[in-house]
Design an enzyme around this catalytic site. Structure first.
Site, PDB file in Angstrom:
ATOM      1  N   TRP A  10       0.820  -1.203   0.000  1.00 35.05           N
ATOM      2  CA  TRP A  10       0.000   0.000   0.000  1.00 35.05           C
ATOM      3  C   TRP A  10       0.858   1.259   0.000  1.00 35.05           C
ATOM      4  CZ3 TRP A  10      -4.114  -2.023  -1.551  1.00 35.05           C
ATOM      5  CH2 TRP A  10      -4.602  -3.210  -1.023  1.00 35.05           C
ATOM      6  N   ALA A  32      -2.423  -1.746  -9.626  1.00 30.35           N
ATOM      7  CA  ALA A  32      -3.833  -1.436  -9.881  1.00 30.35           C
ATOM      8  C   ALA A  32      -4.185  -0.132  -9.197  1.00 30.35           C
ATOM      9  CB  ALA A  32      -4.744  -2.547  -9.360  1.00 30.35           C
ATOM     10  N   GLY A  34      -6.679   0.334  -7.401  1.00 30.23           N
ATOM     11  CA  GLY A  34      -7.138  -0.002  -6.058  1.00 30.23           C
ATOM     12  C   GLY A  34      -6.026  -0.268  -5.056  1.00 30.23           C
ATOM     13  N   TYR A  35      -4.799  -0.429  -5.511  1.00 32.60           N
ATOM     14  CA  TYR A  35      -3.690  -0.670  -4.588  1.00 32.60           C
ATOM     15  C   TYR A  35      -3.133   0.639  -4.019  1.00 32.60           C
ATOM     16  CZ  TYR A  35      -3.499  -5.203  -7.055  1.00 32.60           C
ATOM     17  OH  TYR A  35      -3.792  -6.406  -7.643  1.00 32.60           O
ATOM     18  N   ALA A  36      -3.522   1.765  -4.629  1.00 33.64           N
ATOM     19  CA  ALA A  36      -3.100   3.097  -4.172  1.00 33.64           C
ATOM     20  C   ALA A  36      -1.578   3.225  -4.096  1.00 33.64           C
ATOM     21  CB  ALA A  36      -3.748   3.433  -2.830  1.00 33.64           C
TER      22      ALA A  36
END
Length: 135
Positions: A10, A32, A34-36
């Site tokens: 993260w 991704a 969504g992984y930030a």
């Protein structure tokens, strides 16, 4: 090629492992939205000195197919991802998961195809689904 996946790395936790992976010879990085962690991956790539054309970058659109962002924002999200990665193209752009509604899937995929035809995504894909979900 062996890819280096960045799930669970993260945000700031991604920088050093990606640097080490690039130093060890990895030339495929998977991430991704969504992984930030795309900004840190971009910084690690720049700081590594490895030329961009030598690294295969795969990333995914997460928020729109999961219903967390309006599908109409797909192109803006993609542009933000490129900016964070510090590149003008990705080698593979995927849906992190298929949207629940077929209309949304068709719309998001059409935006992705436009990015492909503009050379901003060199290949397209879909992850985390099976044939039944696609049908």
């Amino acid at each position: 090629a062996i890819g280096f996946g960045t799930w669970r790395l993260w945000a700031k936790d991604a920088y050093q492992p990606v640097r080490w992976a690039l130093e060890a010879g990895y030339r495929h990085i998977d991430t991704a939205e969504g992984y930030a962690n795309e900004a840190e991956i971009g910084k690690a790539l720049r700081d590594s000195g490895v030329p961009r054309h030598q690294v295969f970058i795969a990333t995914k659109l997460s928020s729109a197919p999961k219903g967390l962002a309006d599908p109409a924002l797909t192109e803006e999200i993609f542009n933000m991802q490129l900016q964070q990665l510090g590149t003008d193209y990705v080698d593979m752009y995927m849906l992190h998961t298929p949207p629940q509604h077929p209309t949304e899937l068709r719309y998001v995929w059409s935006v992705m195809e436009r990015m492909f035809h503009l050379g901003r995504a060199r290949a397209l894909g879909l992850s985390n689904c099976d044939l039944r979900e696609l049908q």
